[in-house]
Design a protein around this motif. Sequence first.
Motif, PDB file in Angstrom:
ATOM      1  N   UNK A  50       0.825  -1.200   0.000  1.00  0.00           N
ATOM      2  CA  UNK A  50       0.000   0.000   0.000  1.00  0.00           C
ATOM      3  C   UNK A  50       0.866   1.259   0.000  1.00  0.00           C
ATOM      4  N   UNK A  51       0.310   2.374  -0.510  1.00  0.00           N
ATOM      5  CA  UNK A  51       1.084   3.632  -0.513  1.00  0.00           C
ATOM      6  C   UNK A  51       1.580   4.042   0.873  1.00  0.00           C
ATOM      7  N   UNK A  52       0.767   3.825   1.928  1.00  0.00           N
ATOM      8  CA  UNK A  52       1.221   4.216   3.268  1.00  0.00           C
ATOM      9  C   UNK A  52       2.380   3.339   3.718  1.00  0.00           C
ATOM     10  N   UNK A  53       2.359   2.053   3.332  1.00  0.00           N
ATOM     11  CA  UNK A  53       3.459   1.153   3.682  1.00  0.00           C
ATOM     12  C   UNK A  53       4.739   1.567   2.962  1.00  0.00           C
ATOM     13  N   UNK A  54       4.623   1.917   1.683  1.00  0.00           N
ATOM     14  CA  UNK A  54       5.798   2.348   0.920  1.00  0.00           C
ATOM     15  C   UNK A  54       6.355   3.650   1.480  1.00  0.00           C
ATOM     16  N   UNK A  55       5.493   4.581   1.829  1.00  0.00           N
ATOM     17  CA  UNK A  55       5.946   5.860   2.386  1.00  0.00           C
ATOM     18  C   UNK A  55       6.664   5.648   3.716  1.00  0.00           C
ATOM     19  N   UNK A  56       6.203   4.706   4.525  1.00  0.00           N
ATOM     20  CA  UNK A  56       6.854   4.428   5.812  1.00  0.00           C
ATOM     21  C   UNK A  56       8.255   3.864   5.627  1.00  0.00           C
ATOM     22  N   UNK A  57       8.494   3.179   4.490  1.00  0.00           N
ATOM     23  CA  UNK A  57       9.794   2.544   4.253  1.00  0.00           C
ATOM     24  C   UNK A  57      10.780   3.437   3.506  1.00  0.00           C
ATOM     25  N   UNK A  58      10.356   4.623   3.102  1.00  0.00           N
ATOM     26  CA  UNK A  58      11.272   5.535   2.415  1.00  0.00           C
ATOM     27  C   UNK A  58      12.290   6.077   3.414  1.00  0.00           C
ATOM     28  N   UNK A  59      13.507   6.395   2.953  1.00  0.00           N
ATOM     29  CA  UNK A  59      14.491   6.996   3.858  1.00  0.00           C
ATOM     30  C   UNK A  59      13.995   8.337   4.399  1.00  0.00           C
ATOM     31  N   UNK A  60      14.343   8.626   5.616  1.00  0.00           N
ATOM     32  CA  UNK A  60      13.991   9.904   6.269  1.00  0.00           C
ATOM     33  C   UNK A  60      15.285  10.599   6.683  1.00  0.00           C
ATOM     34  N   UNK A  61      15.271  11.923   6.636  1.00  0.00           N
ATOM     35  CA  UNK A  61      16.461  12.724   6.939  1.00  0.00           C
ATOM     36  C   UNK A  61      16.084  13.851   7.882  1.00  0.00           C
TER      37      UNK A  61
END
Length: 136
Positions: A50-61
């Motif tokens: 799901x889009x929310x799952x993919x967004x949670x796995x993106x790198x954060x800075x």
Amino acid sequence: RQVSDRLLGAIAMVTPPRPFRPPLPWLLVLLVVELPAAIASSGEASEEGSPSSLARRRPKYTRVDGSIETVWQRPAGEPRGIVFIAHGCMHQATDIFTEVGHDGWRFEDCTRSNFQRCLGLPQEMRLRQEARSRGY
């Protein structure tokens, strides 16, 4: 606590052969911390693709105290623990990431980093990818 042989194999890949004696500034610190099962499984439930799952796995800075660059990325599924990597040798946190992911997603925060780009150093990226594939 057990760390898988494959993770240790990935660590060995970034360790130079002996009798290499690096100058003092050469440093890669790796810390693996296992999360208790109750904490690891307390994440929000979402469909794997799901889009929310993919967004949670993106790198954060972000920057801590205004100057300490910090980058993190969740694994697919529930995390087993945390891997902390501190790179010396005049490199920065963003160097273990690329500016464009394998799916074409752009890590825009690379331009906010001290070097204003992500170098995607091959051995460091391999270490990160191997740790994430194991749930860290």
